[in-house]
Design a protein around this motif. Structure first.
Motif, PDB file in Angstrom:
ATOM      1  N   HIS A 279       0.830  -1.215   0.000  1.00 40.39           N
ATOM      2  CA  HIS A 279       0.000   0.000   0.000  1.00 40.39           C
ATOM      3  C   HIS A 279       0.867   1.271   0.000  1.00 40.39           C
ATOM      4  O   HIS A 279       0.349   2.360  -0.165  1.00 40.39           O
ATOM      5  CB  HIS A 279      -1.071  -0.015   1.106  1.00 40.39           C
ATOM      6  CG  HIS A 279      -0.588   0.187   2.496  1.00 40.39           C
ATOM      7  ND1 HIS A 279      -1.037  -0.556   3.564  1.00 40.39           N
ATOM      8  CD2 HIS A 279       0.283   1.073   3.028  1.00 40.39           C
ATOM      9  CE1 HIS A 279      -0.457  -0.136   4.655  1.00 40.39           C
ATOM     10  NE2 HIS A 279       0.347   0.857   4.370  1.00 40.39           N
ATOM     11  N   THR A 299      -4.687  -4.542   4.353  1.00 42.76           N
ATOM     12  CA  THR A 299      -4.516  -3.258   5.051  1.00 42.76           C
ATOM     13  C   THR A 299      -5.791  -2.910   5.816  1.00 42.76           C
ATOM     14  O   THR A 299      -5.741  -2.435   6.959  1.00 42.76           O
ATOM     15  CB  THR A 299      -4.198  -2.133   4.037  1.00 42.76           C
ATOM     16  OG1 THR A 299      -3.027  -2.486   3.322  1.00 42.76           O
ATOM     17  CG2 THR A 299      -3.990  -0.804   4.732  1.00 42.76           C
ATOM     18  N   PHE A 300      -6.939  -3.158   5.177  1.00 43.12           N
ATOM     19  CA  PHE A 300      -8.182  -2.844   5.892  1.00 43.12           C
ATOM     20  C   PHE A 300      -8.400  -3.795   7.067  1.00 43.12           C
ATOM     21  O   PHE A 300      -9.061  -3.442   8.040  1.00 43.12           O
ATOM     22  CB  PHE A 300      -9.368  -2.801   4.914  1.00 43.12           C
ATOM     23  CG  PHE A 300      -9.412  -1.480   4.186  1.00 43.12           C
ATOM     24  CD1 PHE A 300     -10.073  -0.392   4.736  1.00 43.12           C
ATOM     25  CD2 PHE A 300      -8.733  -1.291   2.999  1.00 43.12           C
ATOM     26  CE1 PHE A 300     -10.069   0.849   4.122  1.00 43.12           C
ATOM     27  CE2 PHE A 300      -8.720  -0.052   2.361  1.00 43.12           C
ATOM     28  CZ  PHE A 300      -9.396   1.024   2.920  1.00 43.12           C
ATOM     29  N   VAL A 303      -6.805  -2.456  10.213  1.00 43.61           N
ATOM     30  CA  VAL A 303      -7.522  -1.352  10.875  1.00 43.61           C
ATOM     31  C   VAL A 303      -8.364  -1.895  12.040  1.00 43.61           C
ATOM     32  O   VAL A 303      -8.582  -1.204  13.043  1.00 43.61           O
ATOM     33  CB  VAL A 303      -8.408  -0.613   9.835  1.00 43.61           C
ATOM     34  CG1 VAL A 303      -9.284   0.428  10.511  1.00 43.61           C
ATOM     35  CG2 VAL A 303      -7.536   0.038   8.763  1.00 43.61           C
ATOM     36  N   GLY A 357      -5.956   8.277  11.889  1.00 46.49           N
ATOM     37  CA  GLY A 357      -6.327   6.952  11.367  1.00 46.49           C
ATOM     38  C   GLY A 357      -7.230   7.086  10.153  1.00 46.49           C
ATOM     39  O   GLY A 357      -7.105   6.344   9.175  1.00 46.49           O
ATOM     40  N   ALA A 358      -8.142   8.065  10.208  1.00 51.47           N
ATOM     41  CA  ALA A 358      -9.036   8.279   9.057  1.00 51.47           C
ATOM     42  C   ALA A 358      -8.200   8.631   7.824  1.00 51.47           C
ATOM     43  O   ALA A 358      -8.483   8.172   6.711  1.00 51.47           O
ATOM     44  CB  ALA A 358     -10.028   9.390   9.370  1.00 51.47           C
ATOM     45  N   LEU A 361      -6.898   5.540   6.248  1.00 50.47           N
ATOM     46  CA  LEU A 361      -7.891   4.832   5.423  1.00 50.47           C
ATOM     47  C   LEU A 361      -8.000   5.473   4.043  1.00 50.47           C
ATOM     48  O   LEU A 361      -8.175   4.784   3.031  1.00 50.47           O
ATOM     49  CB  LEU A 361      -9.266   4.870   6.109  1.00 50.47           C
ATOM     50  CG  LEU A 361      -9.325   4.149   7.459  1.00 50.47           C
ATOM     51  CD1 LEU A 361     -10.683   4.286   8.090  1.00 50.47           C
ATOM     52  CD2 LEU A 361      -8.990   2.682   7.276  1.00 50.47           C
ATOM     53  N   ALA A 364      -5.068   4.343   1.993  1.00 47.16           N
ATOM     54  CA  ALA A 364      -5.107   2.934   1.601  1.00 47.16           C
ATOM     55  C   ALA A 364      -6.110   2.673   0.490  1.00 47.16           C
ATOM     56  O   ALA A 364      -6.107   1.598  -0.091  1.00 47.16           O
ATOM     57  CB  ALA A 364      -5.442   2.077   2.818  1.00 47.16           C
ATOM     58  N   SER A 365      -6.969   3.637   0.217  1.00 44.10           N
ATOM     59  CA  SER A 365      -7.963   3.440  -0.842  1.00 44.10           C
ATOM     60  C   SER A 365      -7.295   3.795  -2.168  1.00 44.10           C
ATOM     61  O   SER A 365      -6.854   4.930  -2.350  1.00 44.10           O
ATOM     62  CB  SER A 365      -9.172   4.351  -0.608  1.00 44.10           C
ATOM     63  OG  SER A 365      -9.558   4.236   0.742  1.00 44.10           O
TER      64      SER A 365
END
Ligand code: HAS
Length: 555
Positions: A279, A299-300, A303, A357-358, A361, A364-365
């Motif tokens: 990622h 990766t998700f 989380v 953290g957001a 995410l 990672a998208s």
């Protein structure tokens, strides 16, 4: 398996020999933080256009020193010192002589490695940034310094394993103290992850930098780096989580919500933090979309333990509040010890970890990564995660750990000074990281010295943000100076007792399943996941390599 009492005897003072080992790590880390802070201050001011550097100092040279000292040296020394303090306290009351010896040898190897590596950067022979991406080519001594750092940390890690297994042998059938379990998980992840960096440094960089081979396989070296580089960020995070799970409940006068949940979240972090390095390479050619997709899915998964941690912390805070008679959705906030720096600094770290953290995410998208990759957004992301959530937690730990291991008192004045220092850090980071996130979205690249790109309107539009970043950097530097002042005061504080806070688990919590301490199972699953995620891409990179690259020295 029975849950043992986690809390050591509060009257017990810290073993003096262990204290010296821990203190050496903590102070070395602070020196690295200071020097890294000086580099950070200067580079922020350069980028903001407020100063120009003397001709014999390069922007990228400073950036390398900043990254290496902050991301690799400050963190590693602090973490190993902290973990050794906790295993000494909870796994037997003092370290085994052999473990202490391993800790000291590890310390000296890492210290020599650091001095060697940083001197190469200062001599302008290794301006390759902290990720030392090929084809930028540093002097062989720089790569050798990395070997020393890693081997030193391995030795310290083996010491932690030894103390833990000795404890288990003596306490046959008992559940190990949570701190010890978490230290083992952290170092296990580290040992598995550093195999990647050891492989690329020993098999690729060292032969190439000595000139024994002409070219380097760039894609392979970056892949091996990120195999290590992502778990590296969890190596920073896990000790902060140890503080949040084990220390914070005690400090607020509550209890640990669930020992089983805490252990499970660490096991999940062990399993899923390694097979996800792609990622960081989503925009790189040479890796097929399927393998990128697979690692994004993993990766998700990684989380999830962080969401479990958030849940557990809210539960701890709320149960503590209810026990103290608070009512309503947020009544528990009122009874938190806001004037206690041991709580305040880590709590600010937790709070900041929500947007941080957001941001992770978003990174990672895949599609959004295309927008933010290599922009200052990513720099903003890691200044919120490692430089805020993690570092603020480490600051909070400094304030009680130094007096605890030196048998001194943490006075009310120190709490006040510590809170001021924390607030300064948060304000500085708000300006710096906020501006980085915003201007990153407008396209301003990371890792770039001051330039207006020939007065291009887009680049001129970025400039005010860069100035705000510099202002934030100055506030952060003041906070570092205050931290150092506070540490000097702590070292000279009146002799006395400071608690080493280890929380107890709620009596009503579920019993911890025995399987969570069956390391062979978790190591096996971890290896299987790594093999699934990496085998085919690595075979491809080795068997059908991209054309090798000669080295470049751009400074
Ligand atoms: Fe990251 C890049 C994705 C977490 C560090 N990351 C980086 C780099 C660094 C870094 C250093 O997918 C740059 C490397 C370089 O030089 O190129 N990151 C993630 C994801 C997460 C994440 C999905 N990163 C971290 C952490 C770091 C860190 C932690 C350091 C410690 N990151 C990425 C990606 C990239 C990346 C891509 C590559 C970007 C690119 O293109 O280059 C997740 O682990 C985050 C999960 C976290 C949460 C938050 C949980 C919240 C908690 C707090 C609870 C608060 C309480 C208090 C209880 C879901 C636990 C509340 C109280 C009240 C009163 C409200």
């Amino acid at each position: 398996m029975t849950n043992v009492k986690q809390q050591p005897d509060p009257k017990e003072t810290f073993d003096q020999k262990d204290g010296s080992l821990v203190l050496a790590h903590l102070l070395f880390a602070i020196v690295a933080l200071f020097l890294g802070g000086v580099a950070g201050l200067l580079q922020g001011m350069v980028r903001g256009g407020t100063i120009t550097l003397p001709a014999n100092i390069g922007y990228y040279q400073l950036l390398t020193a900043h990254g290496v000292l902050m991301a690799l040296v400050f963190t590693t020394f602090f973490i190993i010192g902290f973990l050794y303090s906790g295993i000494s306290k909870t796994l037997g009351g003092k370290l085994l002589d052999s473990v202490r010896k391993m800790g000291w040898i590890g310390f000296w190897l890492m210290a020599v490695g650091t001095i060697l590596g940083v001197s190469q950067v200062l001599l302008n022979k290794a301006t390759v940034l902290y990720t030392f991406y090929a084809p930028l080519k540093a002097s062989p001594l720089f790569y050798i310094s990395l070997v020393l750092l890693v081997v030193g940390s391995w030795l310290s890690g083996f010491g932690i394993f030894k103390q833990y297994f000795h404890w288990r042998k003596v306490h046959n059938g008992q559940l190990s103290p949570l701190f010890g379990f978490m230290s083992v998980t952290t170092m296990l992840m580290w040992q598995i992850a550093t195999i990647g960096v050891a492989a690329t440094v020993l098999l690729q960089f060292i032969p190439w930098s000595f000139g024994w081979v002409d070219t380097i396989n760039v894609l392979l070296s970056r892949t091996l780096f990120w195999y290590f580089g992502h778990p590296l960020v969890y190596f920073w995070l896990l000790p902060a989580y140890i503080c949040w799970y084990v220390m914070i409940p005690k400090i607020i006068g509550g209890k640990i919500f669930s020992d089983a949940l805490a252990r499970l979240s660490f096991i999940l972090l062990l399993l899923f933090s390694i097979p996800v390095g792609f990622h960081h390479q989503l925009m790189e050619p040479g890796i097929t979309p399927f393998w990128k997709y697979l690692q994004v899915v993993l990766t998700f998964m990684v989380v999830i333990p962080s969401l479990m941690t958030a849940f557990s912390l809210f539960a701890t805070f709320e149960l503590n509040g209810r026990e103290k008679g608070t009512k309503g959705l947020f009544g528990w906030v009122k009874v938190l010890p806001w004037k206690d720096v041991r709580f305040f600094a880590p709590f600010m770290g937790m709070l900041i970890f929500i947007p941080a953290g957001a941001g992770g995410l978003i990174n990672a998208s895949f599609q959004m990564n295309a927008v933010v990759h290599n922009t200052l957004w990513v720099t903003g992301h890691f200044h919120l995660t490692v430089a805020s959530s993690v570092t603020l937690t480490f600051f909070g730990i400094y304030y009680w750990l130094i007096p605890a291991i030196t048998n001194r008192e943490l006075t009310p004045k120190m709490h006040r000074l510590g809170i001021i220092q924390t607030v300064l850090w948060c304000v500085g980071m708000f300006f710096m990281s906020g501006a980085m996130h915003s201007v990153g979205l407008f396209g301003s690249p990371r890792r770039t010295a001051y330039t207006t790109y020939g007065d291009h309107p887009d680049a001129l539009f970025w400039m005010p943000y860069h100035v705000v970043m510099a202002v934030g950097g100055m506030i952060l530097f003041v906070s570092i100076l205050l931290l150092i002042y506070n540490i000097v005061l702590l070292l000279r504080a009146p002799k006395g007792y400071t608690e080493y806070p280890i929380g107890e688990v709620y009596e009503t919590a579920e019993k911890t399943p025995r399987i969570l301490e069956r390391w062979s199972i978790w190591i096996a699953i971890s290896i299987v996941l790594i093999l699934i995620a990496y085998t085919i891409p690595l075979i491809g990179m080795i068997n059908s390599p991209v054309p090798g690259s000669e080295g470049f020295i751009m400074w």
